[in-house]
Design a protein around this motif. Structure first.
Motif, PDB file in Angstrom:
ATOM      1  N   PRO A  20       2.151  35.733  74.102  1.00  0.00           N
ATOM      2  CA  PRO A  20       0.875  35.010  74.414  1.00  0.00           C
ATOM      3  C   PRO A  20       1.068  33.376  73.786  1.00  0.00           C
ATOM      4  N   HIS A  21       0.513  32.510  74.717  1.00  0.00           N
ATOM      5  CA  HIS A  21       0.397  31.112  74.476  1.00  0.00           C
ATOM      6  C   HIS A  21      -0.783  30.606  75.406  1.00  0.00           C
ATOM      7  N   VAL A  22      -1.569  30.203  74.990  1.00  0.00           N
ATOM      8  CA  VAL A  22      -2.921  29.709  75.766  1.00  0.00           C
ATOM      9  C   VAL A  22      -2.429  28.583  76.316  1.00  0.00           C
ATOM     10  N   LEU A  23      -1.725  27.758  75.941  1.00  0.00           N
ATOM     11  CA  LEU A  23      -1.312  26.245  76.466  1.00  0.00           C
ATOM     12  C   LEU A  23       0.028  26.465  77.498  1.00  0.00           C
ATOM     13  N   TYR A  24       0.445  27.745  77.966  1.00  0.00           N
ATOM     14  CA  TYR A  24       1.522  27.785  78.948  1.00  0.00           C
ATOM     15  C   TYR A  24       0.768  28.500  80.189  1.00  0.00           C
ATOM     16  N   PRO A  25       1.486  28.217  81.259  1.00  0.00           N
ATOM     17  CA  PRO A  25       0.909  28.885  82.516  1.00  0.00           C
ATOM     18  C   PRO A  25       0.772  30.293  82.453  1.00  0.00           C
ATOM     19  N   ASN A  26      -0.116  30.973  83.171  1.00  0.00           N
ATOM     20  CA  ASN A  26      -0.383  32.475  83.028  1.00  0.00           C
ATOM     21  C   ASN A  26      -0.770  32.979  81.629  1.00  0.00           C
ATOM     22  N   GLY A  27      -1.009  32.097  80.584  1.00  0.00           N
ATOM     23  CA  GLY A  27      -1.150  32.459  79.156  1.00  0.00           C
ATOM     24  C   GLY A  27      -0.132  33.093  78.380  1.00  0.00           C
ATOM     25  N   PHE A  28       1.352  32.861  78.952  1.00  0.00           N
ATOM     26  CA  PHE A  28       2.475  33.617  78.314  1.00  0.00           C
ATOM     27  C   PHE A  28       3.539  32.278  78.188  1.00  0.00           C
ATOM     28  N   ARG A  29       4.328  32.609  77.002  1.00  0.00           N
ATOM     29  CA  ARG A  29       5.550  31.664  76.959  1.00  0.00           C
ATOM     30  C   ARG A  29       6.697  32.115  77.364  1.00  0.00           C
ATOM     31  N   GLY A  30       7.460  33.213  76.661  1.00  0.00           N
ATOM     32  CA  GLY A  30       8.410  34.002  77.048  1.00  0.00           C
ATOM     33  C   GLY A  30       9.859  33.613  76.722  1.00  0.00           C
ATOM     34  N   TRP A  31      10.740  34.039  76.820  1.00  0.00           N
ATOM     35  CA  TRP A  31      12.140  33.661  76.839  1.00  0.00           C
ATOM     36  C   TRP A  31      12.748  32.521  77.740  1.00  0.00           C
ATOM     37  N   ASP A 164      13.553  47.561  66.121  1.00  0.00           N
ATOM     38  CA  ASP A 164      12.574  47.350  65.199  1.00  0.00           C
ATOM     39  C   ASP A 164      11.273  47.055  65.966  1.00  0.00           C
ATOM     40  N   PRO A 165      10.355  47.775  65.609  1.00  0.00           N
ATOM     41  CA  PRO A 165       8.954  47.678  66.424  1.00  0.00           C
ATOM     42  C   PRO A 165       8.523  46.289  66.579  1.00  0.00           C
ATOM     43  N   ARG A 166       8.957  45.432  65.367  1.00  0.00           N
ATOM     44  CA  ARG A 166       8.120  44.150  65.397  1.00  0.00           C
ATOM     45  C   ARG A 166       8.673  43.447  66.408  1.00  0.00           C
ATOM     46  N   LEU A 167       9.702  43.749  67.147  1.00  0.00           N
ATOM     47  CA  LEU A 167      10.059  43.018  68.300  1.00  0.00           C
ATOM     48  C   LEU A 167       9.505  43.288  69.657  1.00  0.00           C
ATOM     49  N   TRP A 168       8.511  44.033  69.505  1.00  0.00           N
ATOM     50  CA  TRP A 168       7.863  44.550  70.658  1.00  0.00           C
ATOM     51  C   TRP A 168       6.308  44.271  70.536  1.00  0.00           C
ATOM     52  N   ALA A 169       5.744  44.237  71.682  1.00  0.00           N
ATOM     53  CA  ALA A 169       4.305  43.984  71.762  1.00  0.00           C
ATOM     54  C   ALA A 169       3.661  45.228  71.650  1.00  0.00           C
ATOM     55  N   PRO A 170       2.235  45.401  71.261  1.00  0.00           N
ATOM     56  CA  PRO A 170       1.546  46.977  71.233  1.00  0.00           C
ATOM     57  C   PRO A 170       1.925  47.688  72.112  1.00  0.00           C
ATOM     58  N   ASP A 171       2.198  47.557  73.704  1.00  0.00           N
ATOM     59  CA  ASP A 171       2.398  48.442  74.310  1.00  0.00           C
ATOM     60  C   ASP A 171       3.935  48.922  74.568  1.00  0.00           C
ATOM     61  N   ILE A 173       6.326  48.086  75.729  1.00  0.00           N
ATOM     62  CA  ILE A 173       7.271  47.828  76.948  1.00  0.00           C
ATOM     63  C   ILE A 173       7.810  46.590  77.037  1.00  0.00           C
ATOM     64  N   HIS A 174       6.806  45.547  76.688  1.00  0.00           N
ATOM     65  CA  HIS A 174       7.361  44.124  76.592  1.00  0.00           C
ATOM     66  C   HIS A 174       7.357  43.719  75.353  1.00  0.00           C
ATOM     67  N   MET A 175       8.520  42.552  75.194  1.00  0.00           N
ATOM     68  CA  MET A 175       8.918  42.281  73.784  1.00  0.00           C
ATOM     69  C   MET A 175       7.455  41.296  73.288  1.00  0.00           C
ATOM     70  N   SER A 176       7.790  41.127  72.009  1.00  0.00           N
ATOM     71  CA  SER A 176       6.869  40.366  71.397  1.00  0.00           C
ATOM     72  C   SER A 176       7.253  38.928  71.234  1.00  0.00           C
ATOM     73  N   ARG A 177       6.475  38.118  70.492  1.00  0.00           N
ATOM     74  CA  ARG A 177       6.771  36.710  70.375  1.00  0.00           C
ATOM     75  C   ARG A 177       8.224  36.811  69.771  1.00  0.00           C
ATOM     76  N   PRO A 178       8.398  37.438  68.607  1.00  0.00           N
ATOM     77  CA  PRO A 178       9.864  37.128  68.141  1.00  0.00           C
ATOM     78  C   PRO A 178      11.028  37.988  69.040  1.00  0.00           C
ATOM     79  N   MET A 183      15.442  36.845  72.593  1.00  0.00           N
ATOM     80  CA  MET A 183      16.207  36.933  73.905  1.00  0.00           C
ATOM     81  C   MET A 183      16.564  35.660  74.499  1.00  0.00           C
ATOM     82  N   ALA A 184      15.752  34.613  74.037  1.00  0.00           N
ATOM     83  CA  ALA A 184      16.249  33.380  74.309  1.00  0.00           C
ATOM     84  C   ALA A 184      17.741  32.684  73.938  1.00  0.00           C
ATOM     85  N   ALA A 185      17.686  33.140  72.549  1.00  0.00           N
ATOM     86  CA  ALA A 185      18.980  32.786  71.977  1.00  0.00           C
ATOM     87  C   ALA A 185      20.286  33.842  72.482  1.00  0.00           C
ATOM     88  N   ALA A 186      19.736  34.794  72.818  1.00  0.00           N
ATOM     89  CA  ALA A 186      20.829  35.692  73.518  1.00  0.00           C
ATOM     90  C   ALA A 186      21.362  35.080  74.717  1.00  0.00           C
TER      91      ALA A 186
END
Length: 273
Positions: A20-31, A164-171, A173-178, A183-186
Protein backbone atom coordinates in the motif's frame (compact mmCIF):
# COMPACT_ATOMS: atom_id res chain seq x y z
CA UNK A 1 21.05 -0.91 -19.72
CA UNK A 2 19.75 0.72 -22.89
CA UNK A 3 16.63 2.84 -22.38
CA UNK A 4 13.34 1.53 -23.72
CA UNK A 5 9.69 1.12 -22.76
CA UNK A 6 8.70 -1.38 -20.05
CA UNK A 7 5.05 -2.44 -20.00
CA UNK A 8 3.51 -4.54 -17.21
CA UNK A 9 0.54 -6.83 -17.96
CA UNK A 10 -1.33 -9.06 -15.54
CA UNK A 11 -3.29 -9.31 -12.31
CA UNK A 12 -2.87 -8.24 -8.67
CA UNK A 13 0.68 -9.61 -8.53
CA UNK A 14 1.74 -6.98 -11.05
CA UNK A 15 -0.68 -4.23 -10.02
CA UNK A 16 1.08 -4.17 -6.64
CA UNK A 17 -1.64 -5.35 -4.25
CA UNK A 18 -0.16 -5.88 -0.79
CA UNK A 19 2.22 -2.92 -1.06
CA UNK A 20 0.00 0.00 0.00
CA UNK A 21 0.99 3.58 -0.78
CA UNK A 22 -1.56 6.40 -0.76
CA UNK A 23 0.43 8.52 -3.23
CA UNK A 24 0.42 5.92 -6.02
CA UNK A 25 -2.48 5.12 -8.38
CA UNK A 26 -5.02 2.64 -6.95
CA UNK A 27 -3.38 2.99 -3.53
CA UNK A 28 -0.60 0.47 -4.25
CA UNK A 29 2.99 0.68 -5.34
CA UNK A 30 4.26 -2.84 -6.03
CA UNK A 31 7.32 -4.35 -7.66
CA UNK A 32 6.53 -2.87 -11.07
CA UNK A 33 6.56 0.72 -9.85
CA UNK A 34 9.66 0.04 -7.78
CA UNK A 35 11.39 -1.38 -10.86
CA UNK A 36 10.28 1.64 -12.91
CA UNK A 37 11.90 4.00 -10.44
CA UNK A 38 15.16 2.11 -10.83
CA UNK A 39 14.92 2.39 -14.60
CA UNK A 40 14.35 6.13 -14.36
CA UNK A 41 17.40 6.50 -12.15
CA UNK A 42 19.54 4.53 -14.60
CA UNK A 43 18.42 6.54 -17.64
CA UNK A 44 15.80 9.34 -17.68
CA UNK A 45 14.66 8.25 -21.15
CA UNK A 46 13.10 5.03 -19.84
CA UNK A 47 9.30 4.85 -20.17
CA UNK A 48 6.92 2.72 -18.14
CA UNK A 49 3.28 1.62 -18.32
CA UNK A 50 1.32 -0.74 -16.09
CA UNK A 51 -2.11 -2.01 -17.16
CA UNK A 52 -2.33 -4.92 -14.68
CA UNK A 53 -5.57 -5.15 -12.69
CA UNK A 54 -6.40 -7.31 -9.68
CA UNK A 55 -8.85 -10.25 -9.86
CA UNK A 56 -8.44 -10.77 -13.60
CA UNK A 57 -8.46 -14.25 -15.12
CA UNK A 58 -6.08 -15.23 -17.90
CA UNK A 59 -8.63 -14.70 -20.68
CA UNK A 60 -9.59 -11.31 -19.25
CA UNK A 61 -5.97 -10.20 -19.10
CA UNK A 62 -5.59 -11.22 -22.74
CA UNK A 63 -8.84 -9.63 -23.91
CA UNK A 64 -8.58 -6.39 -21.94
CA UNK A 65 -4.87 -5.72 -21.64
CA UNK A 66 -2.91 -7.39 -24.41
CA UNK A 67 -3.84 -5.21 -27.38
CA UNK A 68 -3.47 -1.90 -25.48
CA UNK A 69 -0.11 -3.10 -24.16
CA UNK A 70 1.21 -4.18 -27.54
CA UNK A 71 -0.05 -0.95 -29.11
CA UNK A 72 2.44 0.86 -26.86
CA UNK A 73 5.25 -0.93 -28.74
CA UNK A 74 7.15 -2.06 -25.64
CA UNK A 75 10.79 -3.07 -25.76
CA UNK A 76 10.20 -5.05 -22.56
CA UNK A 77 6.95 -6.59 -21.32
CA UNK A 78 6.19 -8.59 -18.18
CA UNK A 79 3.31 -11.06 -18.20
CA UNK A 80 1.75 -12.72 -15.17
CA UNK A 81 -1.71 -14.28 -15.43
CA UNK A 82 -3.44 -17.54 -14.56
CA UNK A 83 -3.17 -17.42 -10.78
CA UNK A 84 -6.82 -16.46 -10.35
CA UNK A 85 -7.85 -19.27 -12.70
CA UNK A 86 -6.05 -21.77 -10.49
CA UNK A 87 -8.18 -20.68 -7.52
CA UNK A 88 -11.30 -21.86 -9.35
CA UNK A 89 -12.60 -25.20 -8.11
CA UNK A 90 -13.20 -26.30 -11.70
CA UNK A 91 -9.92 -25.19 -13.23
CA UNK A 92 -9.02 -27.17 -16.38
CA UNK A 93 -5.25 -26.94 -16.22
CA UNK A 94 -4.61 -28.46 -19.65
CA UNK A 95 -6.89 -25.92 -21.31
CA UNK A 96 -5.53 -23.07 -19.19
CA UNK A 97 -1.91 -23.79 -20.01
CA UNK A 98 -2.75 -24.27 -23.66
CA UNK A 99 -4.12 -20.73 -23.78
CA UNK A 100 -1.16 -19.45 -21.80
CA UNK A 101 1.19 -21.04 -24.33
CA UNK A 102 -0.57 -19.31 -27.22
CA UNK A 103 -0.31 -15.92 -25.53
CA UNK A 104 3.35 -16.32 -24.67
CA UNK A 105 4.21 -17.42 -28.19
CA UNK A 106 2.60 -14.26 -29.55
CA UNK A 107 4.27 -11.99 -27.00
CA UNK A 108 7.71 -13.42 -27.67
CA UNK A 109 7.10 -13.00 -31.38
CA UNK A 110 6.24 -9.30 -31.06
CA UNK A 111 8.20 -7.97 -28.06
CA UNK A 112 12.01 -8.09 -27.90
CA UNK A 113 12.15 -9.02 -24.19
CA UNK A 114 9.33 -10.81 -22.32
CA UNK A 115 9.43 -11.57 -18.60
CA UNK A 116 7.28 -14.34 -17.08
CA UNK A 117 6.90 -15.72 -13.56
CA UNK A 118 6.15 -18.93 -11.74
CA UNK A 119 3.77 -18.79 -8.77
CA UNK A 120 5.05 -19.25 -5.26
CA UNK A 121 3.70 -22.11 -3.15
CA UNK A 122 3.36 -20.56 0.32
CA UNK A 123 2.45 -23.84 2.06
CA UNK A 124 0.58 -22.03 4.78
CA UNK A 125 -2.55 -23.98 5.61
CA UNK A 126 -4.13 -27.34 4.83
CA UNK A 127 -7.15 -25.51 3.43
CA UNK A 128 -5.05 -24.52 0.41
CA UNK A 129 -3.49 -27.94 -0.16
CA UNK A 130 -5.77 -28.83 -3.13
CA UNK A 131 -4.28 -25.89 -5.02
CA UNK A 132 -0.72 -27.15 -4.84
CA UNK A 133 -0.97 -29.67 -7.68
CA UNK A 134 -2.36 -26.96 -9.93
CA UNK A 135 0.53 -24.72 -8.96
CA UNK A 136 3.00 -27.44 -9.87
CA UNK A 137 1.41 -27.90 -13.29
CA UNK A 138 1.38 -24.16 -13.91
CA UNK A 139 4.98 -23.67 -12.81
CA UNK A 140 6.42 -26.62 -14.72
CA UNK A 141 4.65 -25.49 -17.87
CA UNK A 142 5.79 -21.87 -17.52
CA UNK A 143 9.39 -23.01 -17.07
CA UNK A 144 9.24 -25.12 -20.22
CA UNK A 145 7.53 -22.42 -22.27
CA UNK A 146 9.98 -19.74 -21.13
CA UNK A 147 12.89 -21.88 -22.24
CA UNK A 148 11.24 -22.76 -25.55
CA UNK A 149 10.43 -19.16 -26.47
CA UNK A 150 13.44 -17.43 -24.96
CA UNK A 151 11.48 -15.51 -22.33
CA UNK A 152 13.16 -14.24 -19.17
CA UNK A 153 11.97 -16.40 -16.27
CA UNK A 154 11.63 -15.12 -12.71
CA UNK A 155 11.18 -18.39 -10.86
CA UNK A 156 9.27 -17.17 -7.82
CA UNK A 157 8.48 -20.72 -6.74
CA UNK A 158 12.18 -21.38 -6.15
CA UNK A 159 12.81 -18.20 -4.18
CA UNK A 160 12.53 -19.98 -0.85
CA UNK A 161 13.07 -16.85 1.20
CA UNK A 162 9.39 -16.22 0.48
CA UNK A 163 8.57 -18.94 2.98
CA UNK A 164 9.00 -16.16 5.54
CA UNK A 165 5.53 -14.80 6.39
CA UNK A 166 6.95 -11.29 6.61
CA UNK A 167 7.16 -11.22 2.82
CA UNK A 168 3.40 -11.72 2.55
CA UNK A 169 0.40 -9.51 3.21
CA UNK A 170 -2.15 -10.62 5.84
CA UNK A 171 -4.15 -12.49 3.17
CA UNK A 172 -1.08 -14.69 2.45
CA UNK A 173 -1.88 -14.45 -1.26
CA UNK A 174 -0.29 -11.12 -2.12
CA UNK A 175 3.25 -10.04 -1.32
CA UNK A 176 3.88 -7.48 1.40
CA UNK A 177 5.90 -4.30 0.93
CA UNK A 178 9.22 -6.13 1.59
CA UNK A 179 8.03 -8.93 -0.69
CA UNK A 180 7.38 -6.56 -3.59
CA UNK A 181 10.73 -4.88 -3.06
CA UNK A 182 12.51 -8.21 -3.28
CA UNK A 183 10.54 -9.07 -6.40
CA UNK A 184 11.59 -5.82 -8.06
CA UNK A 185 15.19 -6.72 -7.35
CA UNK A 186 14.65 -10.26 -8.66
CA UNK A 187 13.24 -9.00 -11.97
CA UNK A 188 16.09 -6.52 -12.43
CA UNK A 189 18.63 -9.22 -11.66
CA UNK A 190 16.96 -11.69 -14.04
CA UNK A 191 17.32 -9.07 -16.76
CA UNK A 192 20.97 -8.61 -15.86
CA UNK A 193 20.50 -5.02 -14.71
CA UNK A 194 22.19 -3.38 -11.74
CA UNK A 195 20.03 -1.68 -9.12
CA UNK A 196 20.28 0.30 -5.91
CA UNK A 197 17.46 -1.41 -4.00
CA UNK A 198 18.50 -2.17 -0.44
CA UNK A 199 17.32 -5.63 0.48
CA UNK A 200 17.55 -6.11 4.22
CA UNK A 201 18.26 -9.49 5.76
CA UNK A 202 15.14 -10.88 7.37
CA UNK A 203 16.85 -12.42 10.37
CA UNK A 204 15.18 -15.00 12.55
CA UNK A 205 11.41 -15.14 12.35
CA UNK A 206 9.47 -14.94 15.59
CA UNK A 207 8.61 -18.39 16.88
CA UNK A 208 5.06 -18.84 18.06
CA UNK A 209 3.95 -21.39 20.67
CA UNK A 210 1.91 -24.07 18.97
CA UNK A 211 -1.40 -23.04 20.61
CA UNK A 212 -0.89 -19.54 19.23
CA UNK A 213 0.03 -20.93 15.80
CA UNK A 214 -3.17 -22.99 15.71
CA UNK A 215 -5.25 -20.01 16.82
CA UNK A 216 -3.63 -17.85 14.14
CA UNK A 217 -4.46 -20.42 11.46
CA UNK A 218 -8.09 -20.55 12.53
CA UNK A 219 -8.27 -16.76 12.53
CA UNK A 220 -6.67 -16.64 9.08
CA UNK A 221 -9.24 -19.02 7.63
CA UNK A 222 -12.10 -16.99 9.11
CA UNK A 223 -10.64 -13.61 8.18
CA UNK A 224 -9.28 -14.34 4.71
CA UNK A 225 -10.20 -17.73 3.25
CA UNK A 226 -13.92 -17.81 4.04
CA UNK A 227 -14.57 -14.25 2.73
CA UNK A 228 -12.55 -15.09 -0.40
CA UNK A 229 -14.71 -18.13 -1.12
CA UNK A 230 -17.89 -16.11 -0.48
CA UNK A 231 -16.77 -13.36 -2.86
CA UNK A 232 -16.04 -15.89 -5.55
CA UNK A 233 -19.40 -17.59 -5.10
CA UNK A 234 -21.15 -14.20 -5.40
CA UNK A 235 -18.95 -13.12 -8.30
CA UNK A 236 -17.80 -9.99 -6.45
CA UNK A 237 -14.41 -8.73 -7.66
CA UNK A 238 -12.58 -5.51 -6.93
CA UNK A 239 -10.94 -5.60 -10.34
CA UNK A 240 -14.25 -5.04 -12.10
CA UNK A 241 -14.24 -1.43 -10.94
CA UNK A 242 -10.50 -0.77 -10.84
CA UNK A 243 -8.77 1.26 -13.59
CA UNK A 244 -5.24 0.50 -14.79
CA UNK A 245 -2.55 2.35 -12.85
CA UNK A 246 -0.40 3.69 -15.66
CA UNK A 247 -2.17 3.02 -19.00
CA UNK A 248 -0.24 5.81 -20.74
CA UNK A 249 3.58 5.56 -20.66
CA UNK A 250 5.29 7.81 -18.15
CA UNK A 251 8.91 8.69 -17.57
CA UNK A 252 9.65 7.59 -14.00
CA UNK A 253 12.62 9.97 -13.84
CA UNK A 254 10.10 12.83 -13.70
CA UNK A 255 8.92 11.62 -10.28
CA UNK A 256 6.27 8.94 -9.96
CA UNK A 257 4.53 10.47 -6.95
CA UNK A 258 4.21 13.77 -8.77
CA UNK A 259 2.99 12.04 -11.91
CA UNK A 260 0.48 10.04 -9.87
CA UNK A 261 -0.93 13.26 -8.43
CA UNK A 262 -1.45 14.90 -11.80
CA UNK A 263 -2.19 11.89 -14.00
CA UNK A 264 -4.10 9.29 -11.98
CA UNK A 265 -4.97 5.96 -13.54
CA UNK A 266 -8.62 7.02 -13.77
CA UNK A 267 -7.75 10.29 -15.47
CA UNK A 268 -5.47 8.59 -17.95
CA UNK A 269 -8.11 6.00 -18.71
CA UNK A 270 -10.55 8.82 -19.46
CA UNK A 271 -8.04 10.41 -21.80
CA UNK A 272 -7.56 7.12 -23.62
CA UNK A 273 -11.29 6.51 -23.91
Amino acid sequence: MQAGRFVVVGDSFSEGVGDPHVLYPNGFRGWGDRLARQLGRADPRWEYANVAIRSKLLDEVVTEQLEPALALRPTHLSFHAGGNDILSLRADMDALMGRYAQVLARLCGEVPVVVVFTIFDPRTTAVLEPLRRRLWVFNDTVRSLAEAHGAVLVDHARMREYEDPRLWAPDRIHMSRPGHKRMAAAVLEALGWAHTLRIKALGEAERRPWPQAVADEVAFVRREVVPLVRRRVRGVREGDRTPPKWPVPIRPAQGMKRLAGTHSGAALSHRLG
